[in-house]
Write an enzyme that holds these catalytic residues in place. Structure first.
Site, short mmCIF file in Angstrom:
data_model
loop_
_atom_site.label_atom_id
_atom_site.label_comp_id
_atom_site.label_asym_id
_atom_site.label_seq_id
_atom_site.Cartn_x
_atom_site.Cartn_y
_atom_site.Cartn_z
N ASP A 143 27.83 60.69 34.89
CA ASP A 143 27.52 59.73 33.83
C ASP A 143 26.12 59.16 34.04
OD1 ASP A 143 30.38 58.97 32.31
OD2 ASP A 143 30.58 59.78 34.33
N ASP A 170 28.67 64.30 31.73
CA ASP A 170 27.83 63.30 31.08
C ASP A 170 26.44 63.27 31.72
OD1 ASP A 170 29.80 62.75 29.28
OD2 ASP A 170 30.16 60.68 29.92
N TYR A 173 23.32 61.99 27.84
CA TYR A 173 23.69 61.02 26.80
C TYR A 173 22.82 61.23 25.55
CZ TYR A 173 27.00 58.44 29.64
OH TYR A 173 28.10 58.09 30.39
N ASN A 203 32.25 64.21 27.86
CA ASN A 203 32.38 63.96 26.42
C ASN A 203 31.04 63.80 25.73
OD1 ASN A 203 32.66 61.48 28.09
ND2 ASN A 203 32.49 60.44 26.11
N HIS A 286 35.55 65.99 34.47
CA HIS A 286 34.99 64.72 33.98
C HIS A 286 35.99 63.57 33.91
CE1 HIS A 286 32.05 62.16 32.17
NE2 HIS A 286 32.77 61.99 31.06
N HIS A 296 39.49 53.99 29.63
CA HIS A 296 39.95 55.38 29.53
C HIS A 296 41.32 55.61 30.18
CE1 HIS A 296 36.05 56.31 27.90
NE2 HIS A 296 35.44 55.91 28.99
N HIS A 323 33.39 59.77 33.96
CA HIS A 323 33.93 59.19 32.72
C HIS A 323 34.11 57.67 32.78
CE1 HIS A 323 35.42 59.67 28.75
NE2 HIS A 323 36.68 59.48 29.01
N VAL A 324 34.84 57.17 33.75
CA VAL A 324 34.99 55.72 33.92
C VAL A 324 33.74 55.21 34.64
CG1 VAL A 324 36.33 53.87 34.99
CG2 VAL A 324 37.48 55.85 33.97
N HIS A 325 33.08 54.23 34.07
CA HIS A 325 31.80 53.78 34.59
C HIS A 325 31.99 52.77 35.73
CE1 HIS A 325 30.07 54.88 30.38
NE2 HIS A 325 30.39 55.92 31.10
#
Length: 432
Positions: A143, A170, A173, A203, A286, A296, A323-325
């Site tokens: 991410d 990710d 972006y 995503n 991811h 999420h 995915h999870v920040h």
């Protein structure tokens, strides 16, 4: 009066403890001023592992006639080898990419610095090949995006002595704005041109326009991974081996049910892993399966239901997701419970994205969750030998590298789990 004073002191102490770590503010998206350059000059150079002792060099030129050649050697300015590769390009609405070159060079010596030049002109780059055997160090961040925190993460990674960068989804972006793919390539070039970057899709790589554009055309064109070399039908999932480690990169956004190509390929790939040759087995994708953050929640459940039995049967040591920040590390876990023969799951979607951190967690903390924190940072995995690895997570705290979580991990091959599964659970990998 005395009781009030005691109450004030208690409140001050409580606030001091809670404020032990003050989360830094978000940072703005980076801006990249236009720089005039000749259309044949290589841009956005990055490298990735290909087949054994081979490296893929990728770069972009604005000149459609620029050759896809790489000159390389072990002495600066003296190139003893030359390889010709291929190229591709794509259009997206009103955007047309430059010429995207992909050239595989090799065979290369292990643990060696090579100097190379792309397209027969432009600057000289240098890369270092991974070692043949342990120890080996992976830098891990997902991410990423293109913010001030991204730059901070990259600066910290540059300061660590690593061999391969792993990125579970990710990247840029870009989100349909194609020039952002170009600025991301420019941003990561200093690191990605010197050490292999092994990535899988998230995503934000999915840029689908129904009935008009494939969802991953930009990503697949720019970030070609060794899917063909590993027998995969898709660039969205593949595997590779490096220095005693078998690494599987899965696609959270490719079909993964028991009838899918990804499921069939994964069974075959895992069944062929030789744990004498590669005693460590890592998997990246991811969307995390074990996540106690409120962000999420449940998004990885269906993929876990389908694929976790395969990973458990193969004795996967470590699973890395994004995915999870935020950051989170689990115990060894399987089927939502602690299990000494399950994988350690780590969520590391904190590379610097523009959307900010996911700060809300589920309470109480699940039994399987060991450490969790919403901060930007990166991870380092040093696999010392066939039995032991050291994992550390480094928070980007006011631009100073801070090791905030660390743990020694013992391989499942050395724990006895592999011997048990070899005659039990592993049969699922052999079934048609």
């Amino acid at each position: 009066m005395e009781s009030k004073l005691i109450l004030v002191l208690i409140l001050v102490i409580s606030v001091s403890v809670a404020a032990d770590y003050v989360r830094p503010k978000p940072r703005k998206t980076l801006h990249f001023p236009w720089k005039p350059r000749a259309p044949s000059i290589p841009e956005q150079v990055h490298i990735s592992l290909s087949s054994e002792r081979h490296m893929r060099i990728t770069w972009i030129t604005d000149d459609e006639y620029a050759p896809s050649i790489v000159q390389y050697g072990t002495t600066p300015g003296k190139y003893t080898s030359l390889t010709l590769g291929g190229s591709t390009s794509y259009s997206y609405l009103f955007y047309s990419s430059g010429k995207i070159h992909h050239t595989v060079i090799g065979p290369l010596e292990y643990d060696t610095v090579y100097y190379y030049r792309c397209g027969g002109e432009g600057p000289e780059f240098q890369l270092k090949t991974p070692p043949a055997q342990f120890p080996i160090t992976f830098a891990v961040a997902a991410d990423m995006g293109q913010t001030g925190w991204t730059k901070s993460t990259l600066d910290h990674i540059e300061g660590c002595n690593y061999d391969v960068h792993l990125l579970p989804g990710d990247l840029s972006y870009a989100d349909y704005l194609q020039p952002r793919w170009d600025t991301f390539g420019e941003l990561v070039q200093p690191l990605a041109s010197s050490r292999p970057w092994m990535v899988t899709e998230g995503n934000h790589e999915r840029e689908n326009i129904p009935f008009f554009k494939d969802g991953f055309e930009s990503y697949n064109s720019r970030w070609t991974m060794p899917y063909q070399e590993s027998g995969s039908p898709s660039n969205l999932y593949y595997s590779f081996e490096v220095a005693g480690v078998h690494v599987v990169m899965l696609g959270s956004y490719a079909a993964y049910d028991v009838y899918s190509n990804q499921y069939s390929w994964l069974k075959t790939d895992l069944s062929r892993v030789d744990r004498k040759k590669t005693p460590w087995l890592l998997v990246l994708f991811h969307v995390p399966w074990y996540n106690s953050n409120r962000a999420h929640q449940g998004e990885g459940d269906r993929m876990m239901e389908s694929l976790e039995p395969l990973l458990y049967a193969a004795n996967v040591d470590l699973v890395l997701a994004g995915h999870v920040h935020a950051y989170e590390r689990s115990k060894r876990v399987y089927n939502a419970r602690s299990d000494p023969c399950g994988a350690v799951h780590i969520t590391i979607g904190d590379g610097g994205n523009r959307e900010g951190l996911a700060t809300r967690y589920i309470d109480p903390q699940p039994e399987w969750s060991v450490f969790r924190e919403a901060s930007f940072g990166h991870g380092e995995l040093k696999i010392v030998n066939s039995t032991h690895a050291f994992w550390s997570w480094h928070r980007n705290d006011d631009d100073e590298p801070v090791r905030s979580d660390e743990v020694w991990i013992t391989s499942l091959v050395s724990s006895g789990c592999y011997a048990v599964n070899k005659h039990g659970q592993r049969k699922i990998l052999m079934e048609p």
